[in-house]
Design a protein around this motif. Structure first.
Motif, short mmCIF file in Angstrom:
data_model
loop_
_atom_site.label_atom_id
_atom_site.label_comp_id
_atom_site.label_asym_id
_atom_site.label_seq_id
_atom_site.Cartn_x
_atom_site.Cartn_y
_atom_site.Cartn_z
N CYS A 106 28.58 40.50 35.23
CA CYS A 106 29.07 41.20 36.41
C CYS A 106 28.58 42.65 36.44
O CYS A 106 29.31 43.59 36.12
CB CYS A 106 30.59 41.15 36.51
N PHE A 107 27.32 42.80 36.83
CA PHE A 107 26.69 44.12 36.92
C PHE A 107 26.48 44.51 38.38
O PHE A 107 26.41 43.66 39.27
CB PHE A 107 25.37 44.12 36.16
N ALA A 108 26.34 45.78 38.62
CA ALA A 108 26.19 46.29 39.98
C ALA A 108 24.89 45.78 40.61
O ALA A 108 23.86 45.65 39.94
CB ALA A 108 26.20 47.81 39.97
N HIS A 109 24.94 45.52 41.91
CA HIS A 109 23.79 45.02 42.66
C HIS A 109 22.90 46.19 43.05
O HIS A 109 22.82 46.60 44.22
CB HIS A 109 24.28 44.25 43.89
N GLY A 169 22.16 48.92 38.03
CA GLY A 169 22.91 47.79 37.50
C GLY A 169 22.00 46.82 36.77
O GLY A 169 22.38 46.25 35.74
N ALA A 170 20.77 46.65 37.26
CA ALA A 170 19.81 45.77 36.59
C ALA A 170 19.40 46.33 35.23
O ALA A 170 19.20 45.56 34.27
CB ALA A 170 18.57 45.58 37.47
N ASP A 191 16.81 42.43 45.29
CA ASP A 191 17.23 41.24 44.55
C ASP A 191 16.31 40.89 43.38
O ASP A 191 16.42 39.81 42.80
CB ASP A 191 17.29 40.03 45.49
N ARG A 192 15.42 41.80 43.01
CA ARG A 192 14.49 41.51 41.92
C ARG A 192 14.04 42.83 41.29
O ARG A 192 13.58 43.73 41.99
CB ARG A 192 13.29 40.74 42.44
N ASP A 214 25.13 38.00 40.45
CA ASP A 214 24.92 38.77 39.22
C ASP A 214 23.42 38.79 38.91
O ASP A 214 22.63 38.04 39.49
CB ASP A 214 25.69 38.15 38.05
N TRP A 215 23.02 39.67 37.98
CA TRP A 215 21.64 39.74 37.54
C TRP A 215 21.40 38.71 36.43
O TRP A 215 22.07 38.73 35.41
CB TRP A 215 21.30 41.13 37.01
#
Length: 258
Positions: A129-132, A136-137, A200-201, A227-228
């Motif tokens: 559960c990391f920030a988007h 966060g990545a 998203d990547r 999530d990542w």
């Protein structure tokens, strides 16, 4: 300037755990690579012991959220266990991100932040559960490195950590038949370099400290199911390839809890 000549891992596909020798022309001695959980038969070099800092309790003021009940060891929680993290600042972190504290996960010192994650930690120690956001990545990549360091849980870790699909299925099949010994010491993280970032990547390099030099591995994270997750390696490649060696951290953001 850093020396970024790439190395092909001699160990084939697998998780971070073994080592290679960097020639005397680099630093007049042997240093460790990051590399393997395969049955190539190459003998691992002895890794240098790294100092660690005390664990930051997940419930301290300003720290992360407390651990949640365990999910089955072989499965990722549905919809990431209800992470529901909102998209944050999409700028690439060019300076060390703020942290609430550093803690030890699988003997690797990793950051924790109430804003960037992990917001949840399973009973088996898996952080999620990391920030988007790109920041966060980066947090997720540090936790992914630590998760991969625990060779006794590699199959369960792969199921939780990797983007579902044929590539991950193939990796899991290989890990299930792998007879490599566990117990290697994995180098501590020293910094990161974001190669490419989108909503998203995110692709990045993680630098690890090995004696007086640095080695790096390359990871691509994909926003999947809230999530990542890590993109699995191409067939025949190890997790973390390509690998590089560096004289210093001039091409990286130095960020470490040790």
């Amino acid at each position: 300037m850093s020396d970024t000549s790439e190395e092909q891992s001699p160990f084939g596909r697998g998780f971070i755990a073994a080592s290679i020798v960097i020639g005397a022309v680099v630093l007049c001695g042997a240093v460790l690579l990051i590399g393997n959980l395969t049955s190539s038969g190459a003998a691992p070099a002895q890794a240098q012991q790294q100092a660690v800092v005390p664990t930051v309790p997940a419930t301290e003021p300003g720290g992360g959220e407390p651990a949640v009940p365990a999910t089955p060891a072989g499965a990722r929680p549905a919809k990431s266990g209800g992470c529901n993290r909102a998209a944050g600042d999409q700028s690439v972190p060019q300076q060390p991100p703020a942290v609430d504290g550093w803690e030890v996960s699988s003997r690797i010192v990793v950051p924790r932040s109430s804003g960037f994650g992990p917001a949840k930690t399973d009973a088996d120690g898996f952080r999620r559960c990391f920030a988007h956001s790109p920041t966060g990545a980066v947090y997720a990549a540090y936790s992914a490195y630590a998760a991969m360091a625990d060779q006794d849980k590699v199959v369960a870790t792969a199921r939780k950590l990797m983007v579902p699909g044929p590539g991950t299925d193939a990796l899991i099949r290989e890990l299930q038949t792998d007879q490599s010994a566990s117990g290697y010491t994995v180098p501590q993280l020293a910094g990161y370099r974001v190669i490419d970032a989108g909503p998203d990547r995110v692709s990045l390099m993680l630098a690890t400290s090995v004696n007086t030099a640095y080695m790096s591995l390359t990871l691509t994270l994909v926003w999947h199911d809230g999530d990542w997750l890590l993109q699995p390696p191409a067939a025949g490649e190890p997790v973390g390839a390509p690998f590089s060696q560096h004289r210093d951290l001039s091409d990286f953001v130095a960020w470490s809890g040790v």
